[in-house]
Design an enzyme around this catalytic site. Structure first.
Site, PDB file in Angstrom:
ATOM      1  N   HIS A   1       0.877  -1.172   0.000  1.00 22.98           N
ATOM      2  CA  HIS A   1       0.000   0.000   0.000  1.00 22.98           C
ATOM      3  C   HIS A   1       0.914   1.222   0.000  1.00 22.98           C
ATOM      4  CE1 HIS A   1      -2.245  -3.044   2.361  1.00 22.98           C
ATOM      5  NE2 HIS A   1      -3.343  -2.487   1.929  1.00 22.98           N
TER       6      HIS A   1
ATOM      7  N   ASP B   1       2.435   1.991   3.334  1.00 21.69           N
ATOM      8  CA  ASP B   1       3.425   1.044   3.887  1.00 21.69           C
ATOM      9  C   ASP B   1       4.845   1.511   3.611  1.00 21.69           C
ATOM     10  OD1 ASP B   1       1.151  -0.524   4.210  1.00 21.69           O
ATOM     11  OD2 ASP B   1       1.573  -1.742   2.429  1.00 21.69           O
TER      12      ASP B   1
HETATM   13  C1  XUL Z   1      -7.228  -6.522   4.589  1.00 20.01           C
HETATM   14  C2  XUL Z   1      -6.499  -6.946   3.382  1.00 20.01           C
HETATM   15  C3  XUL Z   1      -5.719  -5.878   2.688  1.00 20.01           C
HETATM   16  C4  XUL Z   1      -5.725  -6.014   1.205  1.00 20.01           C
HETATM   17  C5  XUL Z   1      -5.033  -4.852   0.505  1.00 20.01           C
HETATM   18  O1  XUL Z   1      -7.922  -7.533   5.213  1.00 20.01           O
HETATM   19  O2  XUL Z   1      -6.512  -8.087   3.018  1.00 20.01           O
HETATM   20  O3  XUL Z   1      -4.438  -5.891   3.204  1.00 20.01           O
HETATM   21  O4  XUL Z   1      -5.114  -7.179   0.797  1.00 20.01           O
HETATM   22  O5  XUL Z   1      -5.523  -3.642   0.893  1.00 20.01           O
END
Ligand code: XUL
Ligand code: CO
Length: 435
Positions: free
Chosen positions: A99, A102
Site C-alpha cells: 500500500h 506502507d
Molecule cells: C485486509 C487486506 C488488505 C488487502 C489490501 O484484510 O486483506 O491488506 O489485501 O488492501
C-alpha cells in the site's frame, strides 16, 4: 547493514532437513506438470505485514523487535527498503505488494506524502533493477487515515472522494514507474455502519465511478494493468459491499467492468464470509475472473481476520487444485497477506514464517498435481454426472428439451434409479494424497 545475518540464502534441503532456514518442500526449479514450482506459485511478500506490523493488538503494546527503525519516519522508510529486498533475495521470492502508506510516511500534507512516495519508489526501483524482483501489485490505503471514516469512494463527503481519487492516480503512476502487473482495490471502508443514514445506491455508483476513472487514467498513461477487486465481508466496516466473490462479481457485471477487473481472493476473507477458500476460488473461476490470491489462514475459533501464515495442507491442496484448473494464476500470484503471531517477535521469524508458507503451498501444489494426474476429481465428477452423457440427460444439456417433453418423459419413468455418493470413502482417499 545486514538485517538477517543468521541466514545467507534459504536453500532447498528436502523433507529430512532440520533447519528453520531451509525449504523442506519448495524447490524453485523442480518441474511439476511441465512448469517449475517457481512459475506455478509466483510468490509475493506483503510489505504491510512484514515491514510495518509491530505486534501490537487492542490489548497490548508492540512486541516485534525490528532493527530498521531510524531516527525519522523517512529514515525508517529507507531502511525498510534495504531490509525488504534482503529478505526477498534470501527467500528467492520474485514479487512483492504494498500500500502507499506502507512504503512512505504521510507527512503533513498530501503533497508531502506524494514527495515521500517519489523518493522511496526511486529506491525501490533501483533495487528492482538490480535484483530482477517485480511488483505483483500495489494499492492505495484508503481506510486508515481519519478522512476515510465514512468510506473512500463510498464516502458522503465529495472532498474525501477527490482525495481518494488522488491516491489512486498516484498509485497508478507508481505502478507504471515500477512496471506493476496488477493493481488492487480493497474496500475496507466501502460499506456502511448503519443503513439509517446510508444511500447505498449512490455509494455503489460512486465506487464504480472511481473504478472507471482508474481504467480511463491507466489507458491515458498507456499502462495496461490488470485491476483486481478483493472481497471481504466485514472488518473494519460492519458490512462491506464486496462481501464475497459472487457479490463482487454482481457489482463488476452491473457496472460493465468485466473486461478490466478480476478478483483477488484471500483465504481468511473467504472464511469470514462463511465460505471455504476453494469455494471462493471456484466461484471466481466460474466467472473467468480468478486474478490473484492473498494467501493466509484464519482461525475457526475466532471471528476476525487473523491473517496467519498458511500451514493447513488440506486447504492449500484444494486451493492449488483450483489454480491448476485455472491454467495458472499469472499475471497474479500468491501473495502472503500473512503476519507472524505476536509471540514470534524476532527478526528471523519473518524469514521462517515465509519459508513455512512457501513449503505449505509447495506441498499443496505437489498433492494437487497428483490429484490432477490421477484424474481424482475428474473421474469422481464424471461418474456423478454420467446421466448427462447419454439419453435424456444429453438431450437436456443440448437444450433440446422443454417442460412438456420432460413431463411426458417423467410420467413414463416411475422408477428413478438413485446412487449413493459414498462421500466418506471419497474423503478418506483424498487424505491419501496429503501425506
Ligand atoms: C485486509 C487486506 C488488505 C488487502 C489490501 O484484510 O486483506 O491488506 O489485501 O488492501
Ligand atoms: Co488481502
Amino acid at each position: 547493514m545486514e538485517y538477517f545475518p543468521n541466514v545467507k540464502k534459504v536453500n532447498y534441503e528436502g523433507p529430512k532437513s532440520d533447519s528453520m532456514f531451509a525449504f523442506h518442500h519448495y524447490n524453485a526449479d523442480e518441474v511439476v506438470l511441465g512448469k517449475s514450482m517457481k512459475e506455478h506459485l509466483r510468490f509475493a511478500v506483503a510489505y504491510w505485514h512484514t515491514m510495518t506490523q509491530d505486534g501490537s493488538d487492542p490489548f497490548g503494546n508492540p512486541t516485534n523487535i525490528r532493527t530498521w527503525m531510524g531516527a525519522t519516519p523517512m529514515e525508517t522508510a529507507r531502511n525498510r527498503v534495504e531490509a525488504f529486498f534482503e529478505l526477498l533475495e534470501k527467500l528467492g521470492v520474485e514479487y512483492f505488494c504494498f500500500h502507499d502508506v506502507d512504503i512512505a510516511p504521510e507527512g503533513n500534507s498530501l503533497e508531502e506524502f506524494f514527495a515521500n512516495i517519489d523518493e522511496i519508489t526511486d529506491l525501490i526501483k533501483e533495487k528492482m533493477d538490480k535484483t530482477g524482483i517485480k511488483l505483483l501489485w500495489n494499492t492505495a490505503n484508503m481506510f486508515s487515515n481519519p478522512v476515510f471514516v465514512n468510506g473512500a469512494a463510498s464516502t458522503n463527503n465529495a472532498d474525501v472522494f477527490a482525495r481518494a481519487a488522488a491516491q489512486v492516480k498516484k498509485g497508478l503512476d507508481v505502478n507504471k514507474k515500477l512496471g506493476g502487473e496488477n493493481y488492487v482495490f480493497w474496500g475496507g471502508r466501502e460499506g456502511y455502519e448503519t443503513l439509517l443514514n446510508t444511500d447505498m445506491g449512490l455509494e455503489q455508483d460512486n465506487i464504480a465511478r472511481l473504478f472507471k476513472m482508474a481504467i480511463a487514467y491507466s489507458e491515458k498513461i498507456n499502462h495496461k494493468v490488470q485491476f483486481l477487486l478483493e472481497p471481504k465481508p466485514k472488518e473494519p466496516s460492519k458490512h462491506q459491499y464486496d462481501f464475497d466473490a459472487a457479490t463482487t462479481m454482481a457489482f463488476i457485471q452491473k457496472y460493465g467492468l468485466e473486461g478490466h477487473f478480476k478478483l483477488n481472493i484471500e483465504a481468511n476473507h473467504a472464511t469470514l464470509a462463511g465460505h471455504t477458500f476453494e469455494h471462493e476460488l471456484n466461484v471466481s473461476r466460474c466467472y473467468n475472473a480468478l486474478g490473484s490470491i492473498d494467501a493466509n489462514q484464519g482461525d475457526v475459533l475466532l471471528g476476525w481476520d487473523t491473517d496467519e501464515f498458511p500451514t493447513n495442507l488440506f486447504d492449500a491442496t484444494l486451493a492449488m487444485y483450483e489454480i491448476l484448473e485455472n491454467g495458472g494464476i499469472a499475471p497474479g500470484g500468491i501473495n502472503f497477506d500473512s503476519k507472524v503471531r505476536r509471540s514470534s517477535f524476532a527478526m528471523d521469524d519473518l524469514i521462517i514464517a515465509h519459508v513455512v508458507g512457501m513449503d505449505t503451498f509447495a506441498r499443496g501444489l505437489k498433492a494437487a498435481a497428483k490429484l490432477k494426474e490421477d484424474g481424482f476429481f475428474d473421474n469422481l465428477r464424471a461418474d456423478r454426472y454420467a446421466s448427462y452423457q447419454s439419453g435424456i440427460g444429453a438431450s437436456i444439456v443440448a437444450d433440446k428439451e422443454d417442460l412438456e417433453s420432460l413431463s411426458d418423459y417423467a410420467l413414463k419413468n416411475n422408477e428413478i434409479k438413485m446412487e449413493s455418493s459414498h462421500i466418506e470413502y471419497v474423503k478418506a482417499r483424498l487424505n491419501d494424497y496429503l501425506v
